[in-house]
Design a protein around this motif. Structure first.
Motif, short mmCIF file in Angstrom:
data_model
loop_
_atom_site.label_atom_id
_atom_site.label_comp_id
_atom_site.label_asym_id
_atom_site.label_seq_id
_atom_site.Cartn_x
_atom_site.Cartn_y
_atom_site.Cartn_z
N UNK A 28 3.96 13.61 -21.31
CA UNK A 28 4.17 15.04 -21.57
C UNK A 28 5.22 15.64 -20.64
N UNK A 29 5.26 15.15 -19.40
CA UNK A 29 6.23 15.66 -18.45
C UNK A 29 7.66 15.36 -18.85
N UNK A 30 7.90 14.21 -19.46
CA UNK A 30 9.24 13.87 -19.94
C UNK A 30 9.68 14.84 -21.04
N UNK A 31 8.73 15.27 -21.88
CA UNK A 31 9.06 16.25 -22.92
C UNK A 31 9.45 17.59 -22.30
N UNK A 32 8.71 17.99 -21.26
CA UNK A 32 9.05 19.24 -20.57
C UNK A 32 10.40 19.10 -19.89
N UNK A 33 10.64 17.97 -19.25
CA UNK A 33 11.91 17.76 -18.55
C UNK A 33 13.09 17.78 -19.52
N UNK A 34 12.90 17.30 -20.74
CA UNK A 34 13.97 17.27 -21.73
C UNK A 34 14.46 18.68 -22.07
N UNK A 35 13.61 19.69 -21.85
CA UNK A 35 14.01 21.09 -22.12
C UNK A 35 14.88 21.64 -21.00
N UNK A 36 14.90 20.94 -19.87
CA UNK A 36 15.74 21.30 -18.71
C UNK A 36 15.49 22.72 -18.23
N UNK A 37 14.22 23.11 -18.20
CA UNK A 37 13.88 24.45 -17.72
C UNK A 37 13.95 24.59 -16.22
N UNK A 92 15.99 24.25 -13.18
CA UNK A 92 17.43 24.09 -12.97
C UNK A 92 17.75 23.08 -11.86
N UNK A 93 16.79 22.86 -10.95
CA UNK A 93 17.00 21.85 -9.93
C UNK A 93 16.97 20.46 -10.52
N UNK A 94 15.97 20.18 -11.37
CA UNK A 94 15.91 18.89 -12.05
C UNK A 94 17.09 18.72 -12.99
N UNK A 95 17.53 19.81 -13.61
CA UNK A 95 18.70 19.76 -14.48
C UNK A 95 19.93 19.35 -13.69
N UNK A 96 20.07 19.92 -12.48
CA UNK A 96 21.22 19.56 -11.63
C UNK A 96 21.17 18.10 -11.23
N UNK A 97 19.97 17.59 -10.96
CA UNK A 97 19.84 16.16 -10.65
C UNK A 97 20.26 15.30 -11.83
N UNK A 133 13.68 22.64 -1.76
CA UNK A 133 14.61 23.74 -2.05
C UNK A 133 15.20 23.59 -3.44
N UNK A 134 15.61 22.38 -3.78
CA UNK A 134 16.22 22.13 -5.08
C UNK A 134 15.24 22.37 -6.22
N UNK A 135 14.00 21.93 -6.05
CA UNK A 135 13.02 21.98 -7.12
C UNK A 135 12.36 23.34 -7.29
N UNK A 136 12.58 24.24 -6.34
CA UNK A 136 11.95 25.57 -6.42
C UNK A 136 12.95 26.71 -6.59
#
Length: 259
Positions: free
Chosen positions: A194-203, A205-210, A247-250
């Motif tokens: 389920x987390x991969x589905x959430x991550x695919x939405x790139x909500x 912005x820190x994970x999106x930058x990674x 810092x990146x993830x929050x």
């Protein structure tokens, strides 16, 4: 779990100064980020403390806990560490600050002096609780988040305000679970799927930058978390900037990400 959820609910309702004390690896960073983001949605701007990998080593430092208490924190939550931090937690208790330990590492028969110790690998854990012993710390933090929302819901806290969508934080749970090499079975498997589905939405912005830095343009897969994104979070602790991951993830500031 219940004692920790009640104490956190009290802190939310009274607007206490809360600090999340996290380990410097991916599991610690995602655990801290999950609680910080959840508490932020509940109107509580929690601080964080990530120890220096070289100067302070692993686990809670008694000196650091005392400093946090003296600076005004009335509640400290350690994540991915603290299960055997006897001296450090004794020092904190002497100052009067409450410490909740959220961990998944093996416990000894004697437990440290914490307000609550949430860990499915306690030797005195029930059979039902011990079934979650394969969870990473971020998975335990997620379950504590669910217990917190249930406690607040029971108090009528959401009668006039929206309840946070805890499921939207499963991208952090998936990341920490895979990067900590936790077994992908049972609840962990569901968290990651389920987390991969959430991550695919790139909500986030820190994970999106990674993902952008990793040149990841397709839908993320489990091995991307372990081999592309995870090492970039771990890098901060190895170059003397242990808090970079949290810092990146929050952050909600894209300019900060660029810096």
């Amino acid at each position: 779990m219940e004692a920790a959820a009640r104490r956190l609910a009290d802190a939310v309702e009274s607007g206490e100064q809360v600090t999340i004390y996290g380990d410097y690896d991916v599991d610690g960073a995602t655990s801290a980020a999950l609680l910080i983001r959840l508490l932020r949605e509940l109107g509580l701007d929690a601080g964080y403390y990530i120890p220096d990998r070289l100067m302070e080593g692993y686990g809670p430092s008694g000196e650091a806990l005392v400093r946090l208490a003296e600076s005004g924190s009335s509640l400290i939550v350690t994540v991915d560490c603290g299960a055997q931090a006897y001296d450090a937690l004794a020092m904190a208790r002497a100052t009067g600050v409450d410490v909740i330990v959220v961990d998944h590492h093996k416990c000894a028969s004697e437990l440290p002096q914490a307000f609550a110790l949430v860990n499915p690998n306690r030797l005195d854990e029930s059979e039902e609780g011990a079934a979650h012993g394969h969870l990473a710390a971020v998975g335990v933090a997620f379950l504590l988040g669910a217990a917190l929302l249930r406690e607040l819901r029971g108090r009528g806290h959401f009668a006039a305000r929206p309840e946070p969508r805890l499921i939207d934080l499963l991208d952090l749970v998936a990341h920490g679970t895979v990067a900590d090499v936790a077994q992908l079975r049972g609840l962990n498997r569901a968290f990651v799927a389920q987390g991969l589905k959430v991550m695919a939405r790139r909500g986030n912005i820190g994970l999106d930058a990674l993902a952008v830095a990793s040149r990841l343009t397709r839908v993320p897969l489990a091995h991307d978390l372990g081999f592309a994104l995870g090492p970039r979070i771990n890098a901060g602790g190895r170059v003397g900037k242990s808090d970079l991951g949290v810092r990146l993830l929050t952050t909600a500031d894209r300019e900060e990400i660029g810096r």
